[in-house]
Design a protein around this motif. Sequence first.
Motif, PDB file in Angstrom:
ATOM      1  N   VAL A   1       0.849  -1.205   0.000  1.00  0.00           N
ATOM      2  CA  VAL A   1       0.000   0.000   0.000  1.00  0.00           C
ATOM      3  C   VAL A   1       0.886   1.256   0.000  1.00  0.00           C
ATOM      4  O   VAL A   1       0.639   2.203  -0.749  1.00  0.00           O
ATOM      5  N   PHE A   2       1.929   1.234   0.825  1.00  0.00           N
ATOM      6  CA  PHE A   2       2.878   2.352   0.884  1.00  0.00           C
ATOM      7  C   PHE A   2       3.546   2.533  -0.488  1.00  0.00           C
ATOM      8  O   PHE A   2       3.663   3.653  -1.002  1.00  0.00           O
ATOM      9  N   GLY A   3       3.939   1.416  -1.089  1.00  0.00           N
ATOM     10  CA  GLY A   3       4.624   1.451  -2.392  1.00  0.00           C
ATOM     11  C   GLY A   3       3.736   1.999  -3.501  1.00  0.00           C
ATOM     12  O   GLY A   3       4.196   2.769  -4.332  1.00  0.00           O
ATOM     13  N   ILE A   4       2.458   1.604  -3.493  1.00  0.00           N
ATOM     14  CA  ILE A   4       1.540   2.090  -4.530  1.00  0.00           C
ATOM     15  C   ILE A   4       1.361   3.609  -4.404  1.00  0.00           C
ATOM     16  O   ILE A   4       1.378   4.338  -5.390  1.00  0.00           O
ATOM     17  N   THR A   5       1.213   4.072  -3.161  1.00  0.00           N
ATOM     18  CA  THR A   5       1.062   5.515  -2.925  1.00  0.00           C
ATOM     19  C   THR A   5       2.283   6.267  -3.458  1.00  0.00           C
ATOM     20  O   THR A   5       2.148   7.267  -4.170  1.00  0.00           O
ATOM     21  N   LEU A   6       3.455   5.746  -3.135  1.00  0.00           N
ATOM     22  CA  LEU A   6       4.689   6.392  -3.591  1.00  0.00           C
ATOM     23  C   LEU A   6       4.786   6.373  -5.120  1.00  0.00           C
ATOM     24  O   LEU A   6       5.134   7.373  -5.753  1.00  0.00           O
ATOM     25  N   SER A   7       4.450   5.222  -5.695  1.00  0.00           N
ATOM     26  CA  SER A   7       4.575   5.070  -7.152  1.00  0.00           C
ATOM     27  C   SER A   7       3.696   6.063  -7.895  1.00  0.00           C
ATOM     28  O   SER A   7       4.146   6.708  -8.851  1.00  0.00           O
ATOM     29  N   LEU A   8       2.438   6.163  -7.468  1.00  0.00           N
ATOM     30  CA  LEU A   8       1.515   7.079  -8.155  1.00  0.00           C
ATOM     31  C   LEU A   8       2.060   8.500  -8.125  1.00  0.00           C
ATOM     32  O   LEU A   8       1.938   9.250  -9.093  1.00  0.00           O
ATOM     33  N   LEU A   9       2.675   8.858  -7.013  1.00  0.00           N
ATOM     34  CA  LEU A   9       3.185  10.223  -6.876  1.00  0.00           C
ATOM     35  C   LEU A   9       4.465  10.466  -7.671  1.00  0.00           C
ATOM     36  O   LEU A   9       4.601  11.485  -8.329  1.00  0.00           O
ATOM     37  N   HIS A  10       5.401   9.516  -7.594  1.00  0.00           N
ATOM     38  CA  HIS A  10       6.661   9.855  -8.279  1.00  0.00           C
ATOM     39  C   HIS A  10       6.635   9.534  -9.775  1.00  0.00           C
ATOM     40  O   HIS A  10       7.420  10.110 -10.530  1.00  0.00           O
ATOM     41  N   GLN A  11       5.736   8.610 -10.201  1.00  0.00           N
ATOM     42  CA  GLN A  11       5.602   8.424 -11.657  1.00  0.00           C
ATOM     43  C   GLN A  11       5.136   9.741 -12.280  1.00  0.00           C
ATOM     44  O   GLN A  11       5.629  10.166 -13.316  1.00  0.00           O
ATOM     45  N   SER A  12       4.151  10.393 -11.624  1.00  0.00           N
ATOM     46  CA  SER A  12       3.695  11.688 -12.132  1.00  0.00           C
ATOM     47  C   SER A  12       4.732  12.776 -11.831  1.00  0.00           C
ATOM     48  O   SER A  12       4.885  13.722 -12.609  1.00  0.00           O
ATOM     49  N   GLY A  13       5.463  12.624 -10.715  1.00  0.00           N
ATOM     50  CA  GLY A  13       6.498  13.593 -10.340  1.00  0.00           C
ATOM     51  C   GLY A  13       7.581  13.700 -11.400  1.00  0.00           C
ATOM     52  O   GLY A  13       8.120  14.790 -11.652  1.00  0.00           O
ATOM     53  N   LEU A  14       7.894  12.564 -12.053  1.00  0.00           N
ATOM     54  CA  LEU A  14       8.903  12.600 -13.120  1.00  0.00           C
ATOM     55  C   LEU A  14       8.445  13.509 -14.255  1.00  0.00           C
ATOM     56  O   LEU A  14       9.240  14.215 -14.862  1.00  0.00           O
ATOM     57  N   GLY A  15       7.136  13.465 -14.536  1.00  0.00           N
ATOM     58  CA  GLY A  15       6.584  14.358 -15.559  1.00  0.00           C
ATOM     59  C   GLY A  15       6.624  15.802 -15.104  1.00  0.00           C
ATOM     60  O   GLY A  15       6.910  16.715 -15.892  1.00  0.00           O
ATOM     61  N   ALA A  16       6.356  16.003 -13.811  1.00  0.00           N
ATOM     62  CA  ALA A  16       6.361  17.364 -13.263  1.00  0.00           C
ATOM     63  C   ALA A  16       7.739  18.015 -13.352  1.00  0.00           C
ATOM     64  O   ALA A  16       7.860  19.243 -13.397  1.00  0.00           O
ATOM     65  N   LEU A  17       8.796  17.167 -13.401  1.00  0.00           N
ATOM     66  CA  LEU A  17      10.164  17.709 -13.521  1.00  0.00           C
ATOM     67  C   LEU A  17      10.311  18.573 -14.769  1.00  0.00           C
ATOM     68  O   LEU A  17      11.083  19.517 -14.800  1.00  0.00           O
ATOM     69  N   PHE A  18       9.545  18.202 -15.816  1.00  0.00           N
ATOM     70  CA  PHE A  18       9.700  18.900 -17.093  1.00  0.00           C
ATOM     71  C   PHE A  18       8.787  20.118 -17.221  1.00  0.00           C
ATOM     72  O   PHE A  18       8.822  20.810 -18.238  1.00  0.00           O
ATOM     73  N   MET A  19       7.962  20.357 -16.221  1.00  0.00           N
ATOM     74  CA  MET A  19       7.026  21.474 -16.330  1.00  0.00           C
ATOM     75  C   MET A  19       7.718  22.835 -16.274  1.00  0.00           C
ATOM     76  O   MET A  19       7.188  23.828 -16.739  1.00  0.00           O
ATOM     77  N   MET A  20       8.909  22.835 -15.687  1.00  0.00           N
ATOM     78  CA  MET A  20       9.639  24.112 -15.620  1.00  0.00           C
ATOM     79  C   MET A  20      10.399  24.390 -16.921  1.00  0.00           C
ATOM     80  O   MET A  20      11.034  25.419 -17.062  1.00  0.00           O
ATOM     81  N   ALA A  21      10.313  23.428 -17.849  1.00  0.00           N
ATOM     82  CA  ALA A  21      11.059  23.594 -19.106  1.00  0.00           C
ATOM     83  C   ALA A  21      10.124  23.913 -20.263  1.00  0.00           C
ATOM     84  O   ALA A  21      10.338  23.459 -21.389  1.00  0.00           O
ATOM     85  N   LYS A  22       9.086  24.705 -19.995  1.00  0.00           N
ATOM     86  CA  LYS A  22       8.062  24.970 -21.014  1.00  0.00           C
ATOM     87  C   LYS A  22       8.653  25.516 -22.316  1.00  0.00           C
ATOM     88  O   LYS A  22       8.295  25.071 -23.403  1.00  0.00           O
ATOM     89  N   SER A  23       9.565  26.475 -22.186  1.00  0.00           N
ATOM     90  CA  SER A  23      10.093  27.103 -23.401  1.00  0.00           C
ATOM     91  C   SER A  23      11.105  26.218 -24.117  1.00  0.00           C
ATOM     92  O   SER A  23      11.498  26.499 -25.247  1.00  0.00           O
ATOM     93  N   LYS A  24      11.555  25.144 -23.444  1.00  0.00           N
ATOM     94  CA  LYS A  24      12.625  24.318 -24.017  1.00  0.00           C
ATOM     95  C   LYS A  24      12.104  23.082 -24.753  1.00  0.00           C
ATOM     96  O   LYS A  24      12.779  22.545 -25.617  1.00  0.00           O
TER      97      LYS A  24
END
Lengths: 395, 40
Positions: A185-208
């Motif tokens: 249960v802990f792992g699923i919670t973490l996975s859902l967050l960091h799988q999307s978190g990896l995408g969020a890493l690129f949100m600051m690179a809008k112009s790039k």
Amino acid sequence: MEITAKKGIKFIISELKPRGELFTPFNIITIPIIALGLIIVAYRFVNGLGSVTNQSQIFAWGLWKGFNVVTGVAFAAGAYIVTFMVYVLRIKKYHSIVKATVLNGFLSYVFYAGALILDLGRPWNIINPIIGNSFGFNSVLFLVAWHFMLYIIAQFVEFSPTIAEWLERKKAKKFLQSLTLGAVVFGITLSLLHQSGLGALFMMAKSKIHPLWYSEFLPILFLASSVPAGLSMVILEGTISRRVFKDLYPKHSSKHLYEEIVFGLAKGAALSLFIYYFFKAIIFIHGRHWSHITDMWGVWYFIEVFGFVLLPCIMYANGYKNRSIGLIRLASLITIVGIMLNRLNISVISFYWNNPNHYYPSWQEYIVALMVISIQIWVFRWVVTRMPVFKESHH
Amino acid sequence: MLESYVFVNIFETKGLEYMLILIFLVGFIIFLRYFEIHKQ
């Protein structure tokens, strides 16, 4: 007690010895890659990133992050999906693949998150988010760093009953099994967050990032695409394992049951690809990207969406309906290539697409990326040939 | 100002997005039913 400890050490040493043939096609290909890769890594740590990579101040993230980290973590998603189905939904059908999937996920995180160290200009600073030296609460990388670390621990706990069984520690196994559901249960919670978190890493690179690949919904796209990526990797890994390690499977292991598992996973992959395809479509229309599809980038975008999302979705559905394992395996391969393409498009290929001096990875970067995968497969092979990974454990 | 706004242009409004969502919902139900009637 001393005798037990001595016996334990002797046992571990005997297990560390290589087994089987040395000159297999896999070994002949991977040994030179690993040897050369290790030399390049040593050279990189002595002389710095610039000595072996084509990265620069503009292209700070190269193939190692784009391929090993951003792509590799998507393929490890099979672990949280299968454990969710087995331990939370209690679908017993998938129980026989859960240990191999968790092991694969665990090793993927260890090696792919570990590959981050290679790509850091000052690798010793990797410990900073953990020890509290400039925590960086506002950074998505802070979330990703903690999640990677905690998820590796959670997956180790999920896999630990198999280690206890290998070491013939019945009491320890029973205790570790009692921790499994909590870790899942802990792992699923973490996975859902960091799988999307990896995408969020690129949100600051809008112009790039090219507008066809950039979206404020990147976290949702990353999470949605991790499901078919993970399921496809489970299908492919199972296919290869059943051929390569056929002697390790129990004699009574039913081919029919295995095929039913593959059909179930194929149905999940088809539905998740269908949802992912519509996410892509609605984001395309919402972003009003009509003007961007007139050049080669548009063609490249449609190749990715139609050829590597919609096509495998139809193939999976057809494979399920016509009970065609071959078609499902082909669909899994196309999905894996497609997700790889999508992640690389975002992190490397369309990154600074308008820069005349575009980044192309050096040959050393390719070798090291392959080295990381090769070592992971070697460790996977070592574990499955020693521990009861493919055998059903009785609760 | 209001006179220049074209209400029926699905490209200017969110009409296209709403239509796509409806297509998705109907399509998803059809897709699910496709799996139910698989060959034995």
